[in-house]
Design an enzyme around this catalytic site. Sequence first.
Site: not given
Length: 418
Positions: A302, A359
């Site tokens: 991320h 996700d």
Amino acid sequence: MCRIVNFNINGCNYKLPIVGGTYYEKAINISKLRENTGFITFDPGFKNTGIVKSSISFIDGEKGILLYRGYPIEQIIKKCSFIETSYLLLNGELPNTAQLKSFSERIKEFNSINKDIHQILDKSPVFYHPMEMLSSLTCILTAFITKKDGLKEKDMYIHLLAKLPILAALTYRKKIGLPPSTSDKNLYYTSNILKMFFSVPKKYYKNDPIITDALDKLLILHADHEQNCSTTTVRLLGSAHTGLFASVSAGISALWGRLHGGANQAVIEMLENILKCGGNIRKWVERAKNKKDPFRLMGFGHRIYKNFDPRAKIVKEVAENIISELEIDDPILELAKELEEIAIQDPYFMEKKLYPNIDFYSGIIYQAIGIPKEMFTVMFALGRLPGWMAHWKEVRLNREPIGRPRQIYIGYKKRNID
Ligand code: SDX
């Protein structure tokens, strides 16, 4: 904290103001940089660049903190519904009982779709990806909001909160050959989404509270996330005074990218492929580390979270609960947990601070609910909608200038056509 920064370029001394936010975020305000020094900054991917002062959400990537209008995501997920969260993001405060009732009722008033939209869908080739259809239909909604509707600005947000799930359900049902379903005013927002997706003609649709609760939590977890790619896209269009629906349509397209919201579909496809190839997790982890190999561990890493994504922790719990409550034997969940265990102890992933993001586990829940892979990012869009709209509203209320970055030109010098 000092209020200015001094620096020297080619022997000349300059000063620029420093701006700070609620926490320790500090920035050098470079709005006069070029005027004073002739220099611009260069920051591909905006990795070090703040483009706005916003009060909607806050992320502390090192500490794994996410706040929606100041409230920690861990408290919101326990004490609020998705509709309350949508109200909070759009209006800045949680609704009281009367406000929540009126907000929910207003959404139900817009719970139908113009028949021409159905005709557009009927004329569309069925091999579309649901995200391209959702983006197109969201944009074309503008055509059906004529001035005579007298749609006030405050109703636009409610209008889209009502319409987007209907468009999503229509997109899904057309793809699988089911006739359109109708919205049910007697159902709570998320229960209504599930009913519109899964009801079968002439059969009573019974909502499962376990499934409704799991989806409501997923929508909350996706509701806002500072200046991610799709939200910044929506803000940019808002700064050009593009309408709300067209701006959200662009956000849907930005979200579709596999490095962004499209990752939830890519994670399940990756896990299914690993399983199909024998489940040798270490081989795939090694491939993900190999610069010459294009394979990446989807659902990992991320831009902001360098410790853990607080949402991923909650999604993992919701996934484990729904799999056990629905008594599903899901080898993909077991594989995902094993993969996470191996990857987070691997020196490469530790050194680059790569952890599961939202996700990584969300697709497991969507699949358990019965939502097909191609619809995963559509569900992400339904969750992100209040955040996109809150940012679009903030741009307009703050009268922000149109977004127009500069560049470093590296093309030909001026030349003449012979
Ligand atoms: C979302 O911004 C948001 O908030 C997004 C989001 C939201 O709520 O809106 O949180 C939703 O989009 C989550 C991210 C979903 N995408 C994926 O899961 C795709 C896989 N992840 C990567 O593509 C990547 O981690 C990103 C895109 C998420 C972040 O990319 P960055 O910040 O540009 O980091 P990078 O690509 O420069 O990676 C830094 C290093 C690189 O190695 P070096 O060149 O330094 O040697 O880490 C490596 C990368 O190769 N790396 C990975 C990796 N992710 C980064 N290596 C293997 N597998 C990965 N998944």
